[in-house]
Design an enzyme around this catalytic site. Sequence first.
Site, mmCIF file in Angstrom:
data_model
loop_
_atom_site.group_PDB
_atom_site.id
_atom_site.type_symbol
_atom_site.label_atom_id
_atom_site.label_comp_id
_atom_site.label_asym_id
_atom_site.label_seq_id
_atom_site.Cartn_x
_atom_site.Cartn_y
_atom_site.Cartn_z
ATOM 1 N NE ARG A 144 -24.628 3.662 24.009
ATOM 2 C CZ ARG A 144 -23.424 3.110 24.123
ATOM 3 N NH1 ARG A 144 -23.325 1.864 24.522
ATOM 4 N NH2 ARG A 144 -22.340 3.797 23.832
ATOM 5 N NE ARG A 165 -16.386 4.925 22.745
ATOM 6 C CZ ARG A 165 -17.350 4.124 23.159
ATOM 7 N NH1 ARG A 165 -18.607 4.440 22.944
ATOM 8 N NH2 ARG A 165 -17.075 3.008 23.776
ATOM 9 N NE ARG A 216 -12.496 0.213 25.197
ATOM 10 C CZ ARG A 216 -13.622 0.149 25.822
ATOM 11 N NH1 ARG A 216 -13.809 -0.634 26.809
ATOM 12 N NH2 ARG A 216 -14.631 0.878 25.456
ATOM 13 C CE LYS A 241 -17.232 -3.834 24.302
ATOM 14 N NZ LYS A 241 -17.569 -2.973 23.136
HETATM 15 P P1 AP5 Z 1 -24.134 -1.893 23.647
HETATM 16 O O1 AP5 Z 1 -24.538 -3.222 24.157
HETATM 17 O O2 AP5 Z 1 -24.189 -0.728 24.563
HETATM 18 O O3 AP5 Z 1 -22.687 -1.996 22.943
HETATM 19 P P2 AP5 Z 1 -21.260 -2.010 23.581
HETATM 20 O O4 AP5 Z 1 -20.438 -2.950 22.785
HETATM 21 O O5 AP5 Z 1 -21.336 -2.247 25.059
HETATM 22 O O6 AP5 Z 1 -20.829 -0.525 23.214
HETATM 23 P P3 AP5 Z 1 -20.275 0.676 24.095
HETATM 24 O O7 AP5 Z 1 -20.380 1.971 23.343
HETATM 25 O O8 AP5 Z 1 -20.849 0.633 25.470
HETATM 26 O O9 AP5 Z 1 -18.839 0.412 24.008
HETATM 27 P P4 AP5 Z 1 -18.040 -0.021 25.092
HETATM 28 O O10 AP5 Z 1 -18.718 -0.973 25.973
HETATM 29 O O11 AP5 Z 1 -16.822 -0.426 24.343
HETATM 30 O O12 AP5 Z 1 -17.822 1.365 25.922
HETATM 31 P P5 AP5 Z 1 -17.448 1.443 27.416
HETATM 32 O O13 AP5 Z 1 -18.612 1.862 28.173
HETATM 33 O O14 AP5 Z 1 -16.737 0.200 27.763
HETATM 34 O O15 AP5 Z 1 -25.008 -1.618 22.341
HETATM 35 C C1 AP5 Z 1 -24.979 -0.373 21.689
HETATM 36 C C2 AP5 Z 1 -26.385 -0.042 21.163
HETATM 37 O O16 AP5 Z 1 -26.746 -0.991 20.172
HETATM 38 C C3 AP5 Z 1 -27.473 -0.108 22.249
HETATM 39 O O17 AP5 Z 1 -28.386 0.923 22.028
HETATM 40 C C4 AP5 Z 1 -28.137 -1.484 22.003
HETATM 41 O O18 AP5 Z 1 -29.479 -1.511 22.379
HETATM 42 C C5 AP5 Z 1 -27.953 -1.670 20.508
HETATM 43 N N1 AP5 Z 1 -27.807 -3.087 20.118
HETATM 44 C C6 AP5 Z 1 -27.052 -4.029 20.753
HETATM 45 N N2 AP5 Z 1 -27.123 -5.212 20.096
HETATM 46 C C7 AP5 Z 1 -27.958 -4.995 19.016
HETATM 47 C C8 AP5 Z 1 -28.434 -5.841 17.971
HETATM 48 N N3 AP5 Z 1 -28.078 -7.139 17.876
HETATM 49 N N4 AP5 Z 1 -29.243 -5.295 17.049
HETATM 50 C C9 AP5 Z 1 -29.605 -3.981 17.120
HETATM 51 N N5 AP5 Z 1 -29.204 -3.135 18.102
HETATM 52 C C10 AP5 Z 1 -28.389 -3.640 19.044
HETATM 53 O O19 AP5 Z 1 -16.320 2.586 27.387
HETATM 54 C C11 AP5 Z 1 -16.619 3.965 27.417
HETATM 55 C C12 AP5 Z 1 -15.325 4.729 27.578
HETATM 56 O O20 AP5 Z 1 -14.715 4.402 28.837
HETATM 57 C C13 AP5 Z 1 -14.237 4.428 26.537
HETATM 58 O O21 AP5 Z 1 -14.380 5.216 25.388
HETATM 59 C C14 AP5 Z 1 -12.974 4.761 27.326
HETATM 60 O O22 AP5 Z 1 -12.737 6.144 27.367
HETATM 61 C C15 AP5 Z 1 -13.313 4.282 28.715
HETATM 62 N N6 AP5 Z 1 -12.913 2.886 28.980
HETATM 63 C C16 AP5 Z 1 -13.744 1.841 29.283
HETATM 64 N N7 AP5 Z 1 -13.050 0.715 29.484
HETATM 65 C C17 AP5 Z 1 -11.752 1.029 29.279
HETATM 66 C C18 AP5 Z 1 -10.552 0.276 29.302
HETATM 67 N N8 AP5 Z 1 -10.557 -1.042 29.576
HETATM 68 N N9 AP5 Z 1 -9.381 0.917 29.027
HETATM 69 C C19 AP5 Z 1 -9.364 2.233 28.764
HETATM 70 N N10 AP5 Z 1 -10.467 3.012 28.712
HETATM 71 C C20 AP5 Z 1 -11.651 2.416 28.966
HETATM 72 MG MG MG Z 2 -20.711 -1.158 26.746
#
Ligand code: AP5
Ligand code: MG
Length: 194
Positions: free
Chosen positions: A128, A145, A89, A14
């Site tokens: 990552r 997660r 979420r 994402k």
């Molecule tokens: P990346 O693009 O970072 O993936 P992502 O989907 O953004 O994954 P995240 O772990 O960041 O999850 P998230 O966004 O759900 O976490 P968030 O920060 O929101 O890609 C991941 C890796 O894969 C990277 O290294 C990338 O280079 C690689 N990659 C990408 N595409 C690829 C491809 N096609 N091929 C190969 N490699 C690839 O949330 C963190 C925490 O915050 C949560 O756990 C929670 O505690 C809290 N939080 C955040 N939002 C909320 C909410 N709305 N409600 C409640 N708690 C929340």
């Molecule tokens: Mg993310």
Amino acid sequence: MFNLVLFGPPGSGKGTQSENIVSTYKLQHISTGDLLRDEVSRHTPLGTEAKKYMDQGMLVPDEVVIGMISGKIDDARDARGFIFDGFPRTRPQAEALDKLLEFKNTKIHLVLALDVPEAELTKRLLGRGETSGRSDDNEDIIKKRITEYHSKTQPVANYYNEHGKLETVTGNHSITDTFKMLAKHINKYLLPIK
Ligand code: AP5
Ligand code: MG
């Protein structure tokens, strides 16, 4: 205005695809994960509260996240539209977002869900974790997660599907190919800005 939700499990890409979408379509990016990490790094009361949950791989309570997002929508009055990344979420978050947007005479137009197998998610998040400094860098937290995602976040896809807004895209192709598939859907609503 065009408002997009980029949906999918942790590690589905994402954040990565948001960058491509923002630069191509000039949408305002709202990532609750980035906003929460910013609060944590500034040691605000909200950040201190959120960190307890984030460090355990659990979702931060709805009222904390919803309160944080509403100000961000107000901040960007002249935006061409929003891309919501990592939000909503939970079903209550999705309902709250609908209300906030309705208040601004707009709505969510499209929800793009990235579908990636679980083994690939774990591999990417461990990769990552080696460089990001994020607290979700070990297998136990990653498992937690993904479990949170299945129990609390997956129902959000059903919510948007019921409203006819959900499109699923396979997210384990290359970053460029995945973006092309996402863009095909977005182009039905909004043209790229060169
Ligand atoms: P990346 O693009 O970072 O993936 P992502 O989907 O953004 O994954 P995240 O772990 O960041 O999850 P998230 O966004 O759900 O976490 P968030 O920060 O929101 O890609 C991941 C890796 O894969 C990277 O290294 C990338 O280079 C690689 N990659 C990408 N595409 C690829 C491809 N096609 N091929 C190969 N490699 C690839 O949330 C963190 C925490 O915050 C949560 O756990 C929670 O505690 C809290 N939080 C955040 N939002 C909320 C909410 N709305 N409600 C409640 N708690 C929340
Ligand atoms: Mg993310």
